[in-house]
Every structure is written in structure tokens, then in C-alpha cells.
Scaffold this motif. Structure first.
Motif, PDB file in Angstrom:
ATOM      1  N   GLN A  85      42.844  32.209  -2.246  1.00 16.26           N
ATOM      2  CA  GLN A  85      42.200  33.391  -1.684  1.00 16.26           C
ATOM      3  C   GLN A  85      43.171  34.206  -0.837  1.00 16.26           C
ATOM      4  N   SER A  86      42.847  35.482  -0.692  1.00 12.27           N
ATOM      5  CA  SER A  86      43.650  36.384   0.140  1.00 12.27           C
ATOM      6  C   SER A  86      42.841  36.779   1.362  1.00 12.27           C
ATOM      7  N   PHE A  87      43.493  36.794   2.511  1.00 12.15           N
ATOM      8  CA  PHE A  87      42.809  37.079   3.763  1.00 12.15           C
ATOM      9  C   PHE A  87      43.439  38.267   4.477  1.00 12.15           C
ATOM     10  N   ALA A  88      42.623  38.955   5.248  1.00 12.54           N
ATOM     11  CA  ALA A  88      43.075  40.118   6.011  1.00 12.54           C
ATOM     12  C   ALA A  88      43.592  39.713   7.384  1.00 12.54           C
ATOM     13  N   GLU A  89      43.545  38.434   7.681  1.00 13.85           N
ATOM     14  CA  GLU A  89      44.016  37.926   8.961  1.00 13.85           C
ATOM     15  C   GLU A  89      44.708  36.593   8.723  1.00 13.85           C
ATOM     16  N   ASP A  90      45.421  36.119   9.723  1.00 13.54           N
ATOM     17  CA  ASP A  90      46.110  34.845   9.606  1.00 13.54           C
ATOM     18  C   ASP A  90      45.081  33.718   9.515  1.00 13.54           C
ATOM     19  N   ALA A  91      45.087  33.014   8.390  1.00 13.10           N
ATOM     20  CA  ALA A  91      44.088  31.968   8.141  1.00 13.10           C
ATOM     21  C   ALA A  91      44.173  30.849   9.177  1.00 13.10           C
ATOM     22  N   THR A  97      40.616  29.249  15.825  1.00  9.16           N
ATOM     23  CA  THR A  97      39.697  29.968  16.708  1.00  9.16           C
ATOM     24  C   THR A  97      38.256  29.573  16.449  1.00  9.16           C
ATOM     25  N   THR A  98      37.941  29.260  15.213  1.00  4.91           N
ATOM     26  CA  THR A  98      36.598  28.877  14.796  1.00  4.91           C
ATOM     27  C   THR A  98      36.268  27.426  15.175  1.00  4.91           C
ATOM     28  N   THR A  99      37.289  26.589  15.331  1.00  4.69           N
ATOM     29  CA  THR A  99      37.118  25.146  15.520  1.00  4.69           C
ATOM     30  C   THR A  99      37.022  24.770  16.994  1.00  4.69           C
ATOM     31  N   THR A 100      36.030  23.932  17.291  1.00  3.70           N
ATOM     32  CA  THR A 100      35.887  23.355  18.633  1.00  3.70           C
ATOM     33  C   THR A 100      35.745  21.844  18.499  1.00  3.70           C
ATOM     34  N   LEU A 101      36.568  21.103  19.220  1.00  7.12           N
ATOM     35  CA  LEU A 101      36.446  19.654  19.275  1.00  7.12           C
ATOM     36  C   LEU A 101      36.714  19.256  20.718  1.00  7.12           C
ATOM     37  N   GLU A 102      35.637  19.125  21.472  1.00  8.65           N
ATOM     38  CA  GLU A 102      35.763  18.813  22.898  1.00  8.65           C
ATOM     39  C   GLU A 102      34.918  17.624  23.328  1.00  8.65           C
ATOM     40  N   ASP A 103      34.163  17.045  22.384  1.00 16.43           N
ATOM     41  CA  ASP A 103      33.245  15.950  22.710  1.00 16.43           C
ATOM     42  C   ASP A 103      33.623  14.724  21.891  1.00 16.43           C
ATOM     43  N   ILE A 104      34.245  13.754  22.547  1.00 14.50           N
ATOM     44  CA  ILE A 104      34.647  12.501  21.916  1.00 14.50           C
ATOM     45  C   ILE A 104      34.101  11.352  22.747  1.00 14.50           C
ATOM     46  N   GLU A 105      33.226  10.583  22.148  1.00 13.52           N
ATOM     47  CA  GLU A 105      32.631   9.417  22.814  1.00 13.52           C
ATOM     48  C   GLU A 105      33.359   8.174  22.319  1.00 13.52           C
ATOM     49  N   ASN A 118      32.417  27.574  14.253  1.00 20.57           N
ATOM     50  CA  ASN A 118      31.511  28.663  14.602  1.00 20.57           C
ATOM     51  C   ASN A 118      32.294  29.969  14.555  1.00 20.57           C
ATOM     52  N   GLY A 119      32.255  30.632  13.418  1.00 18.66           N
ATOM     53  CA  GLY A 119      32.975  31.886  13.271  1.00 18.66           C
ATOM     54  C   GLY A 119      33.190  32.203  11.817  1.00 18.66           C
ATOM     55  N   GLY A 120      34.355  32.729  11.513  1.00 21.12           N
ATOM     56  CA  GLY A 120      34.652  33.076  10.134  1.00 21.12           C
ATOM     57  C   GLY A 120      36.045  33.622   9.987  1.00 21.12           C
ATOM     58  N   ILE A 121      36.338  34.019   8.768  1.00 18.61           N
ATOM     59  CA  ILE A 121      37.642  34.564   8.433  1.00 18.61           C
ATOM     60  C   ILE A 121      37.431  35.761   7.511  1.00 18.61           C
ATOM     61  N   THR A 122      38.131  36.840   7.804  1.00 18.33           N
ATOM     62  CA  THR A 122      37.994  38.062   7.017  1.00 18.33           C
ATOM     63  C   THR A 122      38.910  38.000   5.802  1.00 18.33           C
ATOM     64  N   LYS A 123      38.301  38.238   4.632  1.00 18.09           N
ATOM     65  CA  LYS A 123      39.059  38.238   3.377  1.00 18.09           C
ATOM     66  C   LYS A 123      39.727  39.599   3.180  1.00 18.09           C
ATOM     67  N   ASP A 129      34.150  35.338   5.249  1.00 17.46           N
ATOM     68  CA  ASP A 129      33.816  33.964   4.875  1.00 17.46           C
ATOM     69  C   ASP A 129      33.347  33.278   6.157  1.00 17.46           C
ATOM     70  N   VAL A 130      32.069  32.971   6.217  1.00 16.88           N
ATOM     71  CA  VAL A 130      31.480  32.384   7.423  1.00 16.88           C
ATOM     72  C   VAL A 130      31.780  30.884   7.475  1.00 16.88           C
ATOM     73  N   LEU A 131      32.285  30.441   8.608  1.00 17.83           N
ATOM     74  CA  LEU A 131      32.558  29.026   8.867  1.00 17.83           C
ATOM     75  C   LEU A 131      31.594  28.597   9.965  1.00 17.83           C
ATOM     76  N   GLN A 132      30.492  27.968   9.567  1.00 17.83           N
ATOM     77  CA  GLN A 132      29.419  27.671  10.511  1.00 17.83           C
ATOM     78  C   GLN A 132      28.788  26.321  10.159  1.00 17.83           C
ATOM     79  N   TRP A 133      29.445  25.239  10.554  1.00 17.68           N
ATOM     80  CA  TRP A 133      28.904  23.911  10.339  1.00 17.68           C
ATOM     81  C   TRP A 133      29.528  22.961  11.349  1.00 17.68           C
ATOM     82  N   GLN A 134      29.091  21.711  11.313  1.00 18.23           N
ATOM     83  CA  GLN A 134      29.660  20.701  12.197  1.00 18.23           C
ATOM     84  C   GLN A 134      29.753  19.372  11.479  1.00 18.23           C
ATOM     85  N   THR A 135      30.638  18.538  11.992  1.00 17.06           N
ATOM     86  CA  THR A 135      30.861  17.215  11.417  1.00 17.06           C
ATOM     87  C   THR A 135      30.910  16.183  12.532  1.00 17.06           C
ATOM     88  N   LEU A 136      30.280  15.058  12.280  1.00 10.15           N
ATOM     89  CA  LEU A 136      30.375  13.889  13.152  1.00 10.15           C
ATOM     90  C   LEU A 136      31.340  12.920  12.479  1.00 10.15           C
TER      91      LEU A 136
END
Length: 160
Positions: A85-91, A97-105, A118-123, A129-136
Motif C-alpha cells: 500500500q501507499s501512504f500519504a504519511e510516514d507509516a 502514534t496510534t499504539t498505546t502500551l502502558e498497562d502491564i500486569e 486508536n487512530g489511523g493512517i492516511t493512504k 485506514d482506521v486502526l482501532q482495536w486492542q490485544t491482550l
């Protein structure tokens, strides 16, 4: 304002190592579509990955990755597709910027890690392209370092 490139655990060696594994190393390997950069970050024996399918109802979740090999194949497919894919911004910047990992038990040699997107990337064509999910992630101290032993991912963010 948080610096998305800055490890938020400078003085906690366990959390620092987990963050380094799941944020910069994971992002850089994905962008390079190079599994060899992360292959040693997993415990192969007993690995399991659940695809939440962005559904809040666990009845709809699936055992999509019963082995590390199954996950590796899907990870490579997604990374190779992304690379085309081609993007209009630095992937890389957009993903950090979209990624948060601050909670580690951590309990003993086991960790539960919450990674959120929580965010996205402009093509290049102007669409987003919306990046909106989480993983445990389930991590273990294995052979002297923290590794991923499984995950429940592609969950909605937020859940409710």
C-alpha cells in the motif's frame, strides 16, 4: 503529551523489555514484513491466538491461531499486504502514534499486557485506514527473557 516512541518504563526492566518487544520491534518487523525480526519473541510450545473479530461478544471469537505457525502465516500475509500500500504519511510514525502500551500486569514469571490501537493512517489516495482495536498478550519469562505465549486480539477498542 506522551512521546509514542519513548518507552514509558525506563526504570522497570521487565516492563521495559516487554514494551520493546511489543512496540518498536513488532512495528519495525511488521513494516519490513520480516518475521525473523520477531520469531524469537514467542514461546512456540502451547502458543494460542484468539481472534476477537472486533466483537464484544466472546461467543463470536475464534481460535484462529492454534499454533505459532498459523499466526506467523497470517502475520506475514498482513505485513506483505500492508507493504504493497501507499501512504500519504510516514507509516512508522502513524503506527507508533496510534499504539498505546502502558498497562502491564506481572505476577511472577507471567505477564498480562494490554496493547491498544486508536487512530489511523492516511493512504496516498486520501482515504483513511482506521486502526482501532486492542490485544491482550500473555507473556512469560522463558529462557531468560520475556516472550509471547499467546494472545486474545483484534478486540474492539473500546470494548463497550
Amino acid at each position: 503529551m506522551r512521546d509514542p516512541f519513548q518507552n514509558p518504563f525506563p526504570s522497570d526492566s521487565a516492563r521495559h523489555a516487554i514494551w520493546e518487544m511489543l512496540v518498536p520491534r513488532d512495528i519495525d518487523a511488521f513494516l519490513a514484513a520480516d518475521w525473523s525480526m520477531v520469531e524469537h519473541d514467542f514461546v512456540e510450545d502451547g502458543f494460542i491466538g484468539i481472534d476477537g473479530r472486533k466483537e464484544t461478544n466472546p461467543d463470536k471469537w475464534r481460535l484462529a491461531f492454534p499454533t505459532l505457525e498459523a499466526y506467523r502465516d497470517e502475520w506475514l500475509r498482513q505485513a506483505e499486504d500492508f507493504a504493497k500500500q501507499s501512504f500519504a504519511e510516514d507509516a512508522r510514525t502513524a503506527i507508533f502514534t496510534t499504539t498505546t502500551l502502558e498497562d502491564i500486569e506481572i505476577e511472577g514469571d507471567t505477564a498480562l499486557v494490554r496493547k491498544k490501537f486508536n487512530g489511523g493512517i492516511t493512504k496516498a489516495d486520501g482515504t483513511r485506514d482506521v486502526l482501532q482495536w486492542q490485544t491482550l498478550y500473555y507473556c512469560r519469562l522463558h529462557e531468560g527473557r520475556w516472550k509471547i505465549s499467546g494472545f486474545t486480539g483484534y478486540l474492539p477498542n473500546p470494548m463497550g
